[in-house]
Design a protein around this motif. Structure first.
Motif, mmCIF file in Angstrom:
data_model
loop_
_atom_site.group_PDB
_atom_site.id
_atom_site.type_symbol
_atom_site.label_atom_id
_atom_site.label_comp_id
_atom_site.label_asym_id
_atom_site.label_seq_id
_atom_site.Cartn_x
_atom_site.Cartn_y
_atom_site.Cartn_z
ATOM 1 N N LYS A 36 12.307 15.302 1.697
ATOM 2 C CA LYS A 36 12.970 15.304 3.003
ATOM 3 C C LYS A 36 11.978 15.347 4.160
ATOM 4 C CE LYS A 36 13.647 20.344 2.920
ATOM 5 N NZ LYS A 36 12.654 20.652 3.956
ATOM 6 N N THR A 39 8.783 10.456 5.790
ATOM 7 C CA THR A 39 9.491 9.402 6.486
ATOM 8 C C THR A 39 9.239 8.077 5.800
ATOM 9 O OG1 THR A 39 9.247 10.560 8.590
ATOM 10 C CG2 THR A 39 9.769 8.207 8.689
ATOM 11 N N THR A 41 11.902 5.512 6.247
ATOM 12 C CA THR A 41 12.841 4.587 6.868
ATOM 13 C C THR A 41 12.104 3.397 7.462
ATOM 14 O OG1 THR A 41 14.300 6.436 7.435
ATOM 15 C CG2 THR A 41 14.656 4.342 8.596
ATOM 16 N N GLY A 42 12.522 2.208 7.069
ATOM 17 C CA GLY A 42 11.885 1.000 7.571
ATOM 18 C C GLY A 42 10.591 0.637 6.865
ATOM 19 N N HIS A 43 10.169 1.448 5.895
ATOM 20 C CA HIS A 43 8.932 1.157 5.181
ATOM 21 C C HIS A 43 9.191 0.165 4.037
ATOM 22 C CE1 HIS A 43 6.875 5.190 6.491
ATOM 23 N NE2 HIS A 43 7.454 4.550 7.495
ATOM 24 N N LYS A 45 9.102 -1.346 0.395
ATOM 25 C CA LYS A 45 9.024 -0.873 -0.984
ATOM 26 C C LYS A 45 8.018 -1.735 -1.727
ATOM 27 C CE LYS A 45 11.843 -0.164 -5.122
ATOM 28 N NZ LYS A 45 13.214 -0.272 -5.703
ATOM 29 N N TYR A 55 6.213 3.364 -1.197
ATOM 30 C CA TYR A 55 6.569 2.743 0.083
ATOM 31 C C TYR A 55 5.335 2.727 0.984
ATOM 32 C CZ TYR A 55 11.343 3.900 -1.420
ATOM 33 O OH TYR A 55 12.506 4.016 -2.126
ATOM 34 N N ASP A 57 4.367 1.996 5.313
ATOM 35 C CA ASP A 57 4.704 1.592 6.669
ATOM 36 C C ASP A 57 3.784 0.444 7.054
ATOM 37 O OD1 ASP A 57 5.250 1.253 9.322
ATOM 38 O OD2 ASP A 57 4.782 3.307 9.937
#
Length: 776
Positions: A36, A39, A41-43, A45, A55, A57
């Motif tokens: 949790k 981060t 999100t948007g990364h 895979k 993942y 970025d």
């Protein structure tokens, strides 16, 4: 010819004996955080293996790589730094010729002119980055590598070149843009995770295209010497990844040898992260606002393990014969720099391995070392560090195992002392130890030129005898007479040293000046010029070692130490605040000495020349290291040339950071805390903490954190003994002061020292102290 310490000018153009194959190490699970907290999100895979999903970025050049498995996450950060010259104006607007020729350190003067702590960013911009502008065809027989990778278990390293190639793998096979090094001048480099020895490169070849490269060693490889390497190269066009290539050690040879799968690469990176976390797990925990500086501490220990075969066997450098060759292995500075740094950061197992290796394999029963040119001062520093080892670790068994050789090491100095007392009383060096203070002296046709009573020979003899005498009754109770003799000699020699030094200070110069040995009046620059004109060698050779070590030994009265510091800085002996590689004055270069010089910095700290100490720290960080990947140079210029790496230089930053937080007085029961914490760190409101810092009274924790108008802190003593005096320095931002200060709830008063509030107290039997202060 006049001498400087840069061996490149003396030894222009290896291998080590093959060791038993190392077993592939067991890889423990890495330290992970809660998923949790990561981060993704948007990364993008990237791959999956063993239940982990990877993942990255890829919208940012410093975007993290994140491994996620259920409620666990491992985040591998990036922090690339520019490796090209984007600095304007050059050299803070000064002319390089003027900087080089001036007796004064013009760049240091300018950075300190405004008063207060030097600005780290301004220090960085004082000169172009190291290694950005070298010319491969001017390196002689030396290869143009800029970094290296490896593991503890291998017996060698793998060099990495500017375009990301190694001696076995070339990224330009898949990406022709990366052919050669000339086209990769505009690049950024960094280390994965902030400190791990995995090289991250960003190479920009046009306004719309750049390449992102990762290179690291396979930590599971069992090869005795050869380092196997993982590679990833991504081509980005207009900020988006368009092509990815993976590699392992060599070019593909299909169908037998093919490009590895993505999952294999990321599994290798996951194991790599776990491996290196485990290797440095015993380091005293550090939290400071300048996170990169903290990472430099940890990276230095990782680099030492790579440099030393099996993490233990000593090597001065890597790759190039002149530094990796076995004739350097017994160099005393390799031992003392390692022992010092590892002890200061609680890495006792590594310190023991280094100590045992040196005394078993490089020290003869008579105390002589297995190295071409013994350095007299380093015998004294070795004795001092052996005492520190025992005081910090309590490991009496290890020290006792080497007791006979320790006594012989001390006797090496007592023999020289006896000879010094046989000189005529009128001799300028009467009572002072003759001998080489620099190992390279022995390589010259007439090494007697440097068999002289250099100040550092005697200064470190005093320190070594005095420190080992304090613990000798524990080591060899039946030889207490030796300790008595060493103490008596230390007192006698110190009195003679100070007396002779005072008689040789040149009061006619401004600032006053002390030459490197008694009986000579020339400054080192004058001596070099004279020797050059006469085409002779100068006895002033390696003056930087003399000054750094004589100050490091801490046997001079403070006023005399100030004379030495002022004379060095005012007569061409420093470069941006760091001891210079003292050489003949010239119009083109003024170089920093990356190692040994920490002794000069230590005296700056003792003498409360805090702003100069911080300048030394920042300058060494930015100008004795390559940017981002932090290859520390033995000698580094300020015009972008390529320094030659040596491990004692790499282990300098750990000492400097430790001492600004926790520092022990040499001859009194005084512990200094926070003595040189930068004022901006307090102002930032971020935590400042070191946990488990070893001292001769046991381990100590220190934590401080500034609030909007407050300052809170805690000191914890973990050992059974306490210093008689603790001096806690609270370096508030300029213009602020304390209006109310409590220690364990009781109102106390601070003393003004060196422009800062200093709380002086006696801890007694109390183990924990809490501090609260109001700031106005």
């Amino acid at each position: 010819m006049p001498l400087s310490f840069d061996r490149r000018s003396f030894l222009k153009g290896s291998t080590i004996a093959a060791m038993g194959a190392a077993a592939a190490p067991a890889i423990a699970a890495p330290v992970v955080s809660a998923a949790k907290d990561a981060t993704i999100t948007g990364h993008a895979k990237l791959a999956e293996f063993d239940g982990w999903t990877v993942y990255e970025d890829q919208m940012r050049r410093d975007g993290a790589i994140t491994f996620v498995k259920g409620d666990q996450a491992l985040v591998v950060s990036k922090r690339p730094e520019a490796c090209f010259d984007d600095i304007e104006p050059k050299w803070l607007g000064l002319a390089l010729k003027d900087i080089c020729l001036a007796d004064a350190d013009l760049l240091a003067d300018k950075l300190l002119k405004g008063g207060g702590d030097p600005d780290p960013e301004e220090v960085r911009r004082a000169a172009p980055p190291a290694g950005w502008n070298f010319k491969a065809d001017e390196l002689g027989t030396r290869m143009a590598w800029t970094n290296f990778v490896g593991t503890r278990q291998q017996g060698d390293t793998m060099p990495v070149f500017p375009n990301g190639r190694t001696r076995g793998y070339r990224p330009e096979h898949a990406f022709p843009d990366l052919k050669g090094d000339d086209g990769v001048k505009k690049r950024w480099e960094g280390l994965l995770g902030g400190w791990m020895p995995a090289i991250h490169k960003i190479i920009e070849v046009s306004p719309t295209r750049y390449y992102d490269l990762l290179i690291f060693a396979d930590v599971k490889a069992p090869d005795a010497l050869l380092v196997q390497t993982w590679h990833r190269t991504i081509q980005y066009d207009n900020g988006k990844p368009v092509k990815t290539s993976f590699g392992y050690s060599y070019a593909p040879f299909p169908p037998r040898r093919v490009e590895p799968e993505a999952a294999d690469f990321y599994k290798g990176l996951f194991d790599f992260s776990a491996y290196w976390q485990n290797e440095v797990r015993d380091q005293s925990a550090l939290t400071i606002p300048d996170k990169a500086l903290g990472d430099m501490v940890t990276h230095a220990f990782a680099k030492e393990l790579i440099t030393r075969p099996q993490g233990v066997y000593p090597k001065y450098g890597v790759v190039d014969r002149d530094y990796f060759g076995p004739e350097y292995d017994g160099f005393q500075d390799i031992l003392t720099s390692s022992l010092y740094a590892n002890l200061e950061w609680g890495r006792f197992d590594q310190a023991k391995r280094v100590l045992d290796n040196y005394f078993n394999d490089f020290t003869a029963p008579d105390g002589m070392i297995n190295m071409r040119g013994p350095e007299v001062p380093q015998f004294g520093l070795t004795l001092s560090l052996l005492a520190r080892y025992l005081n910090y670790t309590g490991d009496l068994a290890t020290v006792r195992a080497h007791a006979s050789k320790i006594a012989s090491t001390a006797a090496t100095l007592t023999e020289l002392h006896d000879l010094s007392l046989q000189k005529p009383a009128a001799d300028a060096g009467f009572g002072l130890l003759d001998g080489w203070s620099e190992s390279d002296a022995c390589l010259h046709p007439d090494p007697s030129v440097w068999w002289k009573p250099y100040w550092n020979n005697s200064a470190f003899a005093v320190r070594g005898w005095r420190d080992i005498a304090r613990v000798w009754p524990l080591i060899a109770p039946d030889q207490a007479a030796l300790a008595k003799d060493w103490n008596a000699r230390a007192d006698t020699l110190q009195v003679q040293l100070v007396k002779t030094m005072r008689a040789n200070v040149r009061q006619d110069l401004s600032p006053t000046y002390l030459a490197v040995l008694p009986g000579t009046k020339l400054t080192h620059r004058e001596a070099y010029a004279e020797a050059k004109a006469k085409k002779q060698s100068s006895e002033h050779g390696w003056a930087h070692r003399v000054y750094a070590e004589m100050l490091h030994a801490d046997v001079l009265p403070d006023d005399l130490a100030q004379t030495v510091i002022n004379g060095v800085r005012g007569h061409g002996g420093t470069c941006i605040g760091v001891v210079a590689n003292i050489a003949p004055a010239n119009e083109t270069h003024r170089d920093q000495l990356g190692f040994i010089s920490y002794g000069y910095a230590q005296q700056l700290l003792r003498s409360d020349r805090i702003e100069e100490y911080l300048l030394f720290l920042h300058s060494h960080r930015y100008h004795s290291h390559t940017p981002g990947t932090w290859v520390a140079g033995e000698v580094t210029g300020i015009d972008g040339d390529l320094p030659l790496y040596c491990i004692p230089a790499q282990l300098t930053i750990p000492k400097l950071v430790r001492w600004l937080l926790v520092f022990e007085a040499s001859d009194s029961e005084t512990l200094h805390l926070g003595k040189a914490i930068p004022r901006d760190w307090i102002a930032s409101g971020e935590p400042i903490a070191i946990q488990g810092a070893p001292t001769r009274w046991g381990r100590v924790d220190l934590s401080l954190q500034g609030g909007k108008k407050s300052l809170n802190g805690e000191i914890i003593f973990h050992g059974q003994s306490r210093p008689q005096e603790v001096r806690l320095r609270l370096r508030l931002p300029i213009g602020e002061r304390l209006s109310r200060l409590t220690l364990n709830g009781k109102l106390v008063k601070a003393t003004q020292e060196a422009g800062a509030e200093t709380l002086i107290f006696t801890p007694g039997s109390v183990s924990r102290f809490t501090l609260h202060a109001e700031r106005v």
